[in-house]
Design a protein around this motif. Sequence first.
Motif, PDB file in Angstrom:
ATOM      1  N   LEU A  41    -107.023 -15.409  30.876  1.00 43.83           N
ATOM      2  CA  LEU A  41    -108.213 -14.578  30.656  1.00 43.83           C
ATOM      3  C   LEU A  41    -108.341 -14.170  29.191  1.00 43.83           C
ATOM      4  CD1 LEU A  41    -107.910 -12.372  33.840  1.00 43.83           C
ATOM      5  CD2 LEU A  41    -109.904 -13.782  33.273  1.00 43.83           C
ATOM      6  N   GLU A  42    -107.228 -13.811  28.588  1.00 43.88           N
ATOM      7  CA  GLU A  42    -107.286 -13.411  27.183  1.00 43.88           C
ATOM      8  C   GLU A  42    -107.662 -14.593  26.300  1.00 43.88           C
ATOM      9  OE1 GLU A  42    -104.960 -10.469  24.154  1.00 43.88           O
ATOM     10  OE2 GLU A  42    -103.733 -11.599  25.572  1.00 43.88           O
ATOM     11  N   ALA A  43    -107.089 -15.756  26.579  1.00 40.40           N
ATOM     12  CA  ALA A  43    -107.414 -16.951  25.797  1.00 40.40           C
ATOM     13  C   ALA A  43    -108.887 -17.311  25.939  1.00 40.40           C
ATOM     14  CB  ALA A  43    -106.540 -18.121  26.241  1.00 40.40           C
ATOM     15  N   ALA A  44    -109.468 -17.009  27.095  1.00 36.56           N
ATOM     16  CA  ALA A  44    -110.890 -17.296  27.317  1.00 36.56           C
ATOM     17  C   ALA A  44    -111.802 -16.283  26.636  1.00 36.56           C
ATOM     18  CB  ALA A  44    -111.183 -17.310  28.816  1.00 36.56           C
ATOM     19  N   GLY A  45    -111.224 -15.205  26.091  1.00 36.57           N
ATOM     20  CA  GLY A  45    -112.035 -14.175  25.451  1.00 36.57           C
ATOM     21  C   GLY A  45    -112.680 -13.230  26.438  1.00 36.57           C
ATOM     22  N   ALA A  46    -112.157 -13.174  27.671  1.00 37.26           N
ATOM     23  CA  ALA A  46    -112.797 -12.389  28.719  1.00 37.26           C
ATOM     24  C   ALA A  46    -112.531 -10.896  28.617  1.00 37.26           C
ATOM     25  CB  ALA A  46    -112.340 -12.883  30.091  1.00 37.26           C
ATOM     26  N   LEU A  47    -111.510 -10.494  27.850  1.00 43.13           N
ATOM     27  CA  LEU A  47    -111.195  -9.076  27.691  1.00 43.13           C
ATOM     28  C   LEU A  47    -111.894  -8.537  26.450  1.00 43.13           C
ATOM     29  CD1 LEU A  47    -109.731  -6.448  28.267  1.00 43.13           C
ATOM     30  CD2 LEU A  47    -107.688  -7.408  27.185  1.00 43.13           C
ATOM     31  N   PRO A  48    -112.950  -7.755  26.611  1.00 47.19           N
ATOM     32  CA  PRO A  48    -113.649  -7.197  25.443  1.00 47.19           C
ATOM     33  C   PRO A  48    -112.698  -6.363  24.581  1.00 47.19           C
ATOM     34  CG  PRO A  48    -114.965  -6.905  27.426  1.00 47.19           C
ATOM     35  CD  PRO A  48    -113.602  -7.361  27.883  1.00 47.19           C
ATOM     36  N   GLY A  49    -112.816  -6.545  23.282  1.00 47.12           N
ATOM     37  CA  GLY A  49    -111.956  -5.805  22.372  1.00 47.12           C
ATOM     38  C   GLY A  49    -110.648  -6.495  22.068  1.00 47.12           C
ATOM     39  N   SER A  50    -110.449  -7.687  22.638  1.00 50.93           N
ATOM     40  CA  SER A  50    -109.217  -8.429  22.388  1.00 50.93           C
ATOM     41  C   SER A  50    -109.558  -9.721  21.653  1.00 50.93           C
ATOM     42  CB  SER A  50    -108.499  -8.696  23.703  1.00 50.93           C
ATOM     43  OG  SER A  50    -107.257  -9.322  23.489  1.00 50.93           O
ATOM     44  N   THR A  51    -109.103 -10.857  22.140  1.00 49.36           N
ATOM     45  CA  THR A  51    -109.339 -12.147  21.500  1.00 49.36           C
ATOM     46  C   THR A  51    -110.762 -12.634  21.773  1.00 49.36           C
ATOM     47  OG1 THR A  51    -107.026 -12.694  21.846  1.00 49.36           O
ATOM     48  CG2 THR A  51    -108.499 -14.515  21.298  1.00 49.36           C
ATOM     49  N   GLN A  52    -111.415 -13.159  20.747  1.00 53.55           N
ATOM     50  CA  GLN A  52    -112.745 -13.719  20.943  1.00 53.55           C
ATOM     51  C   GLN A  52    -112.635 -15.195  21.339  1.00 53.55           C
ATOM     52  OE1 GLN A  52    -115.952 -12.927  18.422  1.00 53.55           O
ATOM     53  NE2 GLN A  52    -115.559 -10.748  18.334  1.00 53.55           N
ATOM     54  N   PRO A  53    -113.562 -15.674  22.159  1.00 51.91           N
ATOM     55  CA  PRO A  53    -113.484 -17.081  22.603  1.00 51.91           C
ATOM     56  C   PRO A  53    -113.695 -18.043  21.446  1.00 51.91           C
ATOM     57  CG  PRO A  53    -115.601 -16.108  23.202  1.00 51.91           C
ATOM     58  CD  PRO A  53    -114.753 -14.987  22.678  1.00 51.91           C
ATOM     59  N   ASP A  54    -112.909 -19.109  21.423  1.00 50.49           N
ATOM     60  CA  ASP A  54    -113.052 -20.129  20.381  1.00 50.49           C
ATOM     61  C   ASP A  54    -112.628 -21.479  20.968  1.00 50.49           C
ATOM     62  OD1 ASP A  54    -113.445 -21.427  17.990  1.00 50.49           O
ATOM     63  OD2 ASP A  54    -111.477 -20.871  17.166  1.00 50.49           O
ATOM     64  N   PRO A  55    -113.606 -22.310  21.331  1.00 54.59           N
ATOM     65  CA  PRO A  55    -115.044 -22.091  21.166  1.00 54.59           C
ATOM     66  C   PRO A  55    -115.634 -21.323  22.351  1.00 54.59           C
ATOM     67  CG  PRO A  55    -114.662 -24.266  22.063  1.00 54.59           C
ATOM     68  CD  PRO A  55    -113.295 -23.663  21.833  1.00 54.59           C
TER      69      PRO A  55
END
Length: 224
Positions: A41-55
């Motif tokens: 989930l974090e790698a997907a950017g699904a947690l707001p305020g954490s990792t942003q999705p790329d791409p």
Amino acid sequence: MFDFSGTLMRVEPAETWLRAALAAEGVRATDEDITAYARQLEAAGALPGSTQPDPVPPHVAPLWARRDNSAAEYRAAYLGLSRTVALPWDVHDALHDRHLVPEAWQPYPDTERVLRALRAQGVPVAVVSNIGWDLRPVFRAHGLDGLVDVFVLSYELGTGKPDPLLFRTACEALGLPPGEVAMVGDNRVADGAAAALGCPLLLVDHLPVASRPDALLGVLDLIG
């Protein structure tokens, strides 16, 4: 002017976030599954305020581009990212709802110290954030709402940083010209845009809470 996420506060770790959402839904899961799916989930950017999705996944990209303009677009964008992960539990809505509660956010170690120092010096403070929900209850729950004079939130204006409208709105609400209002943030593009209006700028690193103990103290030097 302060940014919110990554500047004044940091969202909880992804594993804690997932555990809280599962508990809210009454779902039991193994520690191994929680750890593995939290990483996805974090790698997907699904947690707001954490990792942003790329791409950003192509089917989410239009919503992602507008995510800070309204509460509905914000929710749809992050649910779109969450649902790219094949979770064995239907807790996507619970995951989104979890990050909206004050318990999901922790102030950086120097946040209260700096805000109180500014208050003692009579320096007014605005929080200027790209966000799709109301941050005021988070500040209230952490006892910081009395240290902020103005909240300028993108979803309430229908546009986000780097649009200069947010910075102008904050300066006008503080009753000061941009040249007398410093912008403190963690994003060189979004927050750095305030410099074009003449605002002094302090950039900090978007790090876990324990890794960034006193970066905000630089704002006290910046304002002299």
